[in-house]
Design an enzyme around this catalytic site. Sequence first.
Site, PDB file in Angstrom:
ATOM      1  N   HIS A  67       0.819  -1.211   0.000  1.00  0.00           N
ATOM      2  CA  HIS A  67       0.000   0.000   0.000  1.00  0.00           C
ATOM      3  C   HIS A  67       0.853   1.262   0.000  1.00  0.00           C
ATOM      4  CE1 HIS A  67      -3.851   1.998   0.503  1.00  0.00           C
ATOM      5  NE2 HIS A  67      -3.324   2.756   1.450  1.00  0.00           N
ATOM      6  N   HIS A 114     -10.304   2.495  -0.692  1.00  0.00           N
ATOM      7  CA  HIS A 114     -10.457   2.097   0.696  1.00  0.00           C
ATOM      8  C   HIS A 114     -11.244   0.793   0.714  1.00  0.00           C
ATOM      9  CE1 HIS A 114     -10.030   4.126   4.845  1.00  0.00           C
ATOM     10  NE2 HIS A 114      -8.864   4.089   4.241  1.00  0.00           N
TER      11      HIS A 114
END
Length: 763
Positions: A67, A114
């Site tokens: 990420h 998300h």
Amino acid sequence: MERFPIVFWKIGKFWNGVRNFAAMEISAKTAEELRLTAEEFGSIQQKLGRTPNFTELCAFSAMWSEHCSYKNSIKWLKTLPREGKKMLVKAGEENAGLMDIGGGYGVVFKIESHNHPSAIEPFQGAATGVGGIHRDIFTMGARPIASLNSLRFGNLKEARTQHLLAGVVHGIGHYGNCFGVPTVGGEIYFEECYHTNPLVNAMSVGVLKNGETISATAKGVGNPVIFVGSATGKDGIGGASFASANITGESTKELPAVQVGDPFQEKKLLEACLEVIKTGAVVGMQDMGAAGIICSTAEMSAKGESGMRIDLDKVPARQENMKAWELLLSESQERMLMVVQKGKEHEVVRIFEKWDLPASAIGEVTDDGLLKFYMHGQLEAEIPAYELVLGGGAPQYDRPYSEPAYLKKIKSFDPGTIGVPDDLRLVAEQLIALPNIASKKWVAVQYDSTVGAANSSTNQPSDAAIVLAKGAGSKALAMTTDCNSRYVYADPYIGAMIAVAESARNIVCSGGQPLGVTNCLNFGNPYNPEVYYQFVHAIKGMGDACRRFDTPVTGGNVSFYNQNPDGAVYPTPTIGMVGLLENVKDKMTLDFKEEGDLLFLLGVASDDINSSEYLHKIRGVEFSPAPRFDIEEEVLLQQKLAELISRRLVRSAHDVSEGGLFVTLAESAFPRDLGFDVVAGDPDIRKDAYWFGESQSRVVVSVGPGQVTAFKQAVGSFPVVELGFVTGGSIEVDGMDWGPVGEWKEKYDNSLENYLAKEVELD
């Protein structure tokens, strides 16, 4: 590669079981428990010249997660076009992209995912996604003026999908409405592959004066480092690492990795940050997003070629006795890290106190390139900032890839085996009620699209959202999010090109000129060679399309590990695109205007049903090629359409996409309760392909009777078909009466609610 099973929520137990933490043995096994590999652990030892302690290892685990580090994607991201004549900062240099819109103003925009948090706790997952992307915008000094989203869920009839849909929509609406930024556009798709792992991509757009940008950098030895915003808690710890692993049945145990948002706190933070920027005291500022304090300190220091000395015990905390690693890795929301000019820290703190926000000097900038973190005077971690960050010491991998086996099934598809149905009206009725096509009114009404009405244009229907560029006179911005992931699944290269092309087409249909792209690349496990093939070829297609449309990629987000137990989600490279209208009066809408207006199809009609909603959902064919697409035809279409709109020769424009030509006509008819009388223009094309096929590079326009001659002269030799005309309220197709438009509109407007097996309860 197996997913490392021990997660951050277990570290607390791990910690508590160790009496003498400083003396505990750190090994490759410890690293693997923190989702690092044994090889990466060896690299860390080499870079430090020693074995890291637990706090340092946690820092590397977060910063070297997929990420944060993009370790499995950066090689290919570098191949995307990242420079352009209107770009004011290079891609990746700041928190979001910045492009010139003229008149001394710039537009700032970015999209991020998300996904994993939303799969576990949909309300907070989606809400904090919205909050985080807005912070990326105003941390650069821009005021957010609009929000968009791109959402993917599983089968709408299933209880889990209903729960996720309700929570995500409520979270987006709650945060955006309370924060005061309108949600002006987006898209929603429902496919079985997203059942376990939904996709929640949020986009924010802001405007600022050129030259007033704040950089995410740390410079000036001795300049104070100030923590501002909400106090730090244990929510979100390990969120970056959590986002870099597969979703499984055990993932609900990782709930502490989901952040909790407060939009009212963020609104105060926005106003305070914009006010403090005007003082001239701010050297650099960055949102504490993924990986929290460790990420902000590392990235700002590495960019400024500096270091920091941080006293973690000075960080405002809302829980007692937080450990160093907890303070470093917490992803508590509504927080910023700020470097200010020495001697002006009191002025900065005063402004934040006025807004009733915590602000505390927690350290200072150094010149040794090291991040030194102390607790009560004791050194807890010492790490070279450069070694933590993307583009610095973080690993970069070149993963193998191979063509997915399923593509053989796609290539073997024979449309001749699909008979043309006798009752096209019945097909159209089924098609217009499909969740991917039907009105998303149930969703849209939960978003406030006019909050901050001074910033927003009217809600007249158009292919892209149109928003006034506040402060920049009559200029307006066109913005959209687009990706048909089934096309990308069928052909990653062509499918990604189509995503870029459709975004640009939507901007042009709305009267704008495309400027640039931000992307959110949602894929499965990168260690699966077939998934990585999808990723690589989608990047190639996206890059080629962006170069052809002169829409550079300003930045974005990669989200891997979007998996179901049975495999990966469809490859979903979501495109967020922004375009410019020099004058908001130049906007074009999609709705038919008056009875008697003539209807034309710009572009080439094709005998093509590939990957259409009709073929997939109604005829039940899972494997077929991507729809017909030729990028040169697309470029010519957009150029011709832009000319027709600028000369005011068309009264409406709507591109042909999901559902094909019939759905495009219906969507243009519904807003004013008008109908249409149309006839297929090519007898050699099968009727289901003509009305329901999704071949690309086509737009339906309506033309006033008095403008037809001028319209045809302007079109010249460009491919165009006269379809028919607008009626007062009836629909007629190929000479057959299909009934009043009101009946079709009722099906279109209410089908999403009808698909819900039970009333959706909002948490």
